[in-house]
Design a protein around this motif. Structure first.
Motif, PDB file in Angstrom:
ATOM      1  N   ARG A   1       0.845  -1.190   0.000  1.00  0.00           N
ATOM      2  CA  ARG A   1       0.000   0.000   0.000  1.00  0.00           C
ATOM      3  C   ARG A   1       0.876   1.233   0.000  1.00  0.00           C
ATOM      4  O   ARG A   1       2.004   1.212   0.477  1.00  0.00           O
ATOM      5  CB  ARG A   1      -0.952   0.015   1.182  1.00  0.00           C
ATOM      6  CG  ARG A   1      -0.300   0.091   2.506  1.00  0.00           C
ATOM      7  CD  ARG A   1      -1.332  -0.077   3.623  1.00  0.00           C
ATOM      8  NE  ARG A   1      -0.661  -0.126   4.901  1.00  0.00           N
ATOM      9  CZ  ARG A   1      -0.712   0.847   5.805  1.00  0.00           C
ATOM     10  NH1 ARG A   1      -1.426   1.926   5.573  1.00  0.00           N
ATOM     11  NH2 ARG A   1      -0.061   0.732   6.938  1.00  0.00           N
ATOM     12  N   VAL A   2       0.363   2.285  -0.558  1.00  0.00           N
ATOM     13  CA  VAL A   2       1.067   3.562  -0.615  1.00  0.00           C
ATOM     14  C   VAL A   2       0.719   4.306   0.662  1.00  0.00           C
ATOM     15  O   VAL A   2      -0.455   4.532   0.960  1.00  0.00           O
ATOM     16  CB  VAL A   2       0.644   4.371  -1.855  1.00  0.00           C
ATOM     17  CG1 VAL A   2       1.305   5.737  -1.874  1.00  0.00           C
ATOM     18  CG2 VAL A   2       0.954   3.589  -3.117  1.00  0.00           C
ATOM     19  N   VAL A   3       1.741   4.656   1.435  1.00  0.00           N
ATOM     20  CA  VAL A   3       1.489   5.329   2.712  1.00  0.00           C
ATOM     21  C   VAL A   3       1.757   6.825   2.640  1.00  0.00           C
ATOM     22  O   VAL A   3       1.449   7.549   3.576  1.00  0.00           O
ATOM     23  CB  VAL A   3       2.328   4.699   3.850  1.00  0.00           C
ATOM     24  CG1 VAL A   3       1.886   3.277   4.105  1.00  0.00           C
ATOM     25  CG2 VAL A   3       3.797   4.765   3.556  1.00  0.00           C
ATOM     26  N   ARG A   4       2.332   7.272   1.532  1.00  0.00           N
ATOM     27  CA  ARG A   4       2.626   8.695   1.408  1.00  0.00           C
ATOM     28  C   ARG A   4       2.582   9.086  -0.060  1.00  0.00           C
ATOM     29  O   ARG A   4       3.093   8.375  -0.917  1.00  0.00           O
ATOM     30  CB  ARG A   4       4.020   8.940   1.959  1.00  0.00           C
ATOM     31  CG  ARG A   4       4.380  10.358   2.142  1.00  0.00           C
ATOM     32  CD  ARG A   4       5.735  10.409   2.770  1.00  0.00           C
ATOM     33  NE  ARG A   4       5.935  11.657   3.449  1.00  0.00           N
ATOM     34  CZ  ARG A   4       7.047  12.006   4.008  1.00  0.00           C
ATOM     35  NH1 ARG A   4       8.056  11.177   4.010  1.00  0.00           N
ATOM     36  NH2 ARG A   4       7.164  13.173   4.583  1.00  0.00           N
ATOM     37  N   GLY A   5       1.974  10.202  -0.359  1.00  0.00           N
ATOM     38  CA  GLY A   5       1.916  10.692  -1.724  1.00  0.00           C
ATOM     39  C   GLY A   5       0.727  10.117  -2.480  1.00  0.00           C
ATOM     40  O   GLY A   5      -0.037   9.299  -1.982  1.00  0.00           O
ATOM     41  N   VAL A   6       0.586  10.571  -3.709  1.00  0.00           N
ATOM     42  CA  VAL A   6      -0.508  10.136  -4.567  1.00  0.00           C
ATOM     43  C   VAL A   6       0.084   9.741  -5.914  1.00  0.00           C
ATOM     44  O   VAL A   6       0.182  10.562  -6.829  1.00  0.00           O
ATOM     45  CB  VAL A   6      -1.563  11.261  -4.737  1.00  0.00           C
ATOM     46  CG1 VAL A   6      -2.741  10.764  -5.559  1.00  0.00           C
ATOM     47  CG2 VAL A   6      -2.023  11.775  -3.393  1.00  0.00           C
TER      48      VAL A   6
END
Length: 64
Positions: free
Chosen positions: A9-14
């Motif tokens: 999962r992406v925890v920072r940014g888009v």
């Protein structure tokens, strides 16, 4: 791990879809086992260019 849980999962940014695709591709490549190197054989074409004498290229131009 259930089928519903994401692998990461992406925890920072888009990230964009392209960035996520690049990340997934990099992860897949890194997790695959390395392929064994294939043995290199000299092609018939390359062998035909080599002189057959024991002296090699040094004696190739000399009269026999």
């Amino acid at each position: 791990m259930s089928a519903e849980e994401p692998l990461f999962r992406v925890v920072r940014g888009v990230p964009t879809a392209e960035e996520l695709a690049a990340l997934v591709g990099a992860i897949i490549v890194r997790t695959r086992p390395a392929a064994a190197p294939t043995p290199t054989t000299t092609s018939v074409w390359a062998r035909s260019a080599r002189p057959a004498s024991s002296g090699g290229w040094r004696t190739a131009g000399l009269p026999r």
